[in-house]
Design a protein around this motif. Structure first.
Motif, PDB file in Angstrom:
ATOM      1  N   PHE A  78      50.128   6.353  57.957  1.00 27.67           N
ATOM      2  CA  PHE A  78      50.333   5.707  59.252  1.00 27.67           C
ATOM      3  C   PHE A  78      49.320   4.594  59.470  1.00 27.67           C
ATOM      4  CE2 PHE A  78      49.115   5.513  63.768  1.00 27.67           C
ATOM      5  CZ  PHE A  78      50.329   5.114  64.336  1.00 27.67           C
ATOM      6  N   MET A  79      48.059   4.876  59.217  1.00 27.78           N
ATOM      7  CA  MET A  79      47.012   3.873  59.415  1.00 27.78           C
ATOM      8  C   MET A  79      47.171   2.708  58.428  1.00 27.78           C
ATOM      9  SD  MET A  79      45.247   4.765  62.003  1.00 27.78           S
ATOM     10  CE  MET A  79      43.778   5.505  62.710  1.00 27.78           C
ATOM     11  N   GLN A  80      47.454   3.013  57.186  1.00 28.41           N
ATOM     12  CA  GLN A  80      47.610   1.971  56.177  1.00 28.41           C
ATOM     13  C   GLN A  80      48.824   1.093  56.463  1.00 28.41           C
ATOM     14  OE1 GLN A  80      47.674   4.407  52.636  1.00 28.41           O
ATOM     15  NE2 GLN A  80      45.489   4.107  52.245  1.00 28.41           N
ATOM     16  N   GLY A  81      49.862   1.648  57.054  1.00 26.83           N
ATOM     17  CA  GLY A  81      51.040   0.866  57.380  1.00 26.83           C
ATOM     18  C   GLY A  81      50.904   0.085  58.668  1.00 26.83           C
ATOM     19  N   MET A  82      50.164   0.627  59.633  1.00 27.71           N
ATOM     20  CA  MET A  82      50.013  -0.046  60.914  1.00 27.71           C
ATOM     21  C   MET A  82      49.126  -1.279  60.813  1.00 27.71           C
ATOM     22  SD  MET A  82      51.252   0.165  63.974  1.00 27.71           S
ATOM     23  CE  MET A  82      51.771   1.846  64.349  1.00 27.71           C
ATOM     24  N   VAL A 226      58.552   3.486  66.535  1.00 27.89           N
ATOM     25  CA  VAL A 226      59.229   4.267  65.500  1.00 27.89           C
ATOM     26  C   VAL A 226      58.205   4.876  64.544  1.00 27.89           C
ATOM     27  CG1 VAL A 226      60.737   4.104  63.470  1.00 27.89           C
ATOM     28  CG2 VAL A 226      61.418   3.021  65.615  1.00 27.89           C
ATOM     29  N   MET A 227      57.178   4.109  64.197  1.00 28.68           N
ATOM     30  CA  MET A 227      56.144   4.601  63.291  1.00 28.68           C
ATOM     31  C   MET A 227      55.369   5.759  63.911  1.00 28.68           C
ATOM     32  SD  MET A 227      54.771   0.944  61.786  1.00 28.68           S
ATOM     33  CE  MET A 227      53.477   1.668  60.771  1.00 28.68           C
ATOM     34  N   VAL A 228      55.096   5.672  65.204  1.00 27.76           N
ATOM     35  CA  VAL A 228      54.395   6.767  65.892  1.00 27.76           C
ATOM     36  C   VAL A 228      55.262   8.024  65.888  1.00 27.76           C
ATOM     37  CG1 VAL A 228      53.521   7.571  68.117  1.00 27.76           C
ATOM     38  CG2 VAL A 228      53.010   5.244  67.348  1.00 27.76           C
ATOM     39  N   GLN A 229      56.548   7.856  66.181  1.00 27.04           N
ATOM     40  CA  GLN A 229      57.449   9.011  66.188  1.00 27.04           C
ATOM     41  C   GLN A 229      57.539   9.651  64.800  1.00 27.04           C
ATOM     42  OE1 GLN A 229      60.952   7.069  67.715  1.00 27.04           O
ATOM     43  NE2 GLN A 229      60.422   7.486  69.847  1.00 27.04           N
ATOM     44  N   ALA A 230      57.560   8.803  63.758  1.00 26.91           N
ATOM     45  CA  ALA A 230      57.604   9.331  62.394  1.00 26.91           C
ATOM     46  C   ALA A 230      56.333  10.101  62.068  1.00 26.91           C
ATOM     47  CB  ALA A 230      57.806   8.184  61.399  1.00 26.91           C
TER      48      ALA A 230
END
Length: 269
Positions: A78-82, A226-230
């Motif tokens: 998540f952090m690497q993608g955000m 969407v990323m947070v929900q994932a």
């Protein structure tokens, strides 16, 4: 003789009084309960649930377990993608100064720029503290901004996030490799603009730019949500304290910004 008896009696009375005082001082002293016990006697804690889920009431028996929650691979992804996700937002806001005409759009872009840079710094620190890879986003983002400032004509050639646009609900680990000269080599995250979308944004001016910027940033923000929900849907994801707070902040902040942008967009139409 009577005086001697009186004197002896006075000495005995003083000795008894002194003994009574000493005995009282040496007696047991009541102790307050340990701070830990006192802290556990209060009302139960309430832990907010993931989006769409119920909150959880945490009893005192659960506190020791929760205190040891560690980060997971889902948190790292998540952090690497955000980080590249935020970096593209900076690439978009860099166009506002020269291309926008609406003051509300300018103010929103400035706020986004400040918050996204601060959050990138937080994510980089979080990853470094856990000896995890930190995406190298600066070179690609700055190259894209430089190209936008130099040409400003929306020439084709691929820029921005690169690659085919995907809404990958699997989280930061999904998506296609980026292409072009902007965020080259980075994976596409949900909501990120394609090279063609970035080119259209660069080519726009005035009211057209304001409208297109708002529409594009709404798409971008919705992808972050969407990323947070994932993250919260992943096994063990988002349970570490710092990750939970950050992801919840992203969800709340970008949801509020979407509402504000939609309001401005409605006035522009």
């Amino acid at each position: 003789m009577p005086r001697l008896v009186c004197a002896l009696s006075l000495v005995l009375l003083q000795a008894c009084a002194s003994g009574s005082s000493t005995s009282g001082a040496a007696g047991p002293v009541s102790e307050s309960p340990p701070a830990d016990e006192g802290s556990r006697s209060g009302a139960p804690m309430v832990q907010p649930g993931a989006p769409g889920e119920r909150t959880r009431t945490i009893g005192t028996d659960d506190l020791d377990v929760l205190g040891g929650v560690a980060w997971t691979e889902a948190d790292v992804r998540f952090m690497q993608g955000m980080i590249p996700h935020h970096a593209q937002a900076l690439e978009m806001t860099a166009l506002v100064e020269r291309h926008a005409t609406t003051e509300a759009v300018r103010q929103m872009a400035l706020r986004m720029e400040i918050s996204q840079r601060d959050e990138i710094a937080l994510m980089e620190r979080w990853l470094r503290e856990r000896d995890q890879a930190v995406p190298d986003w600066r070179g690609g983002m700055e190259a894209g901004v430089a190209r936008s400032m130099a040409t400003g004509d929306g020439a084709s050639g691929g820029d921005g996030a690169g690659g085919e646009h995907r809404h990958d609900s699997a989280g930061a680990g999904g998506g296609a490799d980026a292409g072009g000269d902007g965020m080259a080599g980075m994976a596409m995250m949900p909501g990120m603009l394609t090279p063609e979308q970035m080119d259209r944004l660069r080519a726009a001016r005035g009211a057209e730019f304001d409208r297109l910027f708002l529409e594009s940033m709404i798409q971008h923000h919705e992808g972050a949500i969407v990323m947070v929900q994932a993250l919260f849907s992943a096994r063990g994801g988002g349970q570490e304290s710092e990750i939970f707070q950050f992801a919840s902040h992203v969800d709340a902040d970008q949801t509020a910004e979407i509402q504000r942008m939609r309001g401005v967009l409605e006035r522009l139409r």
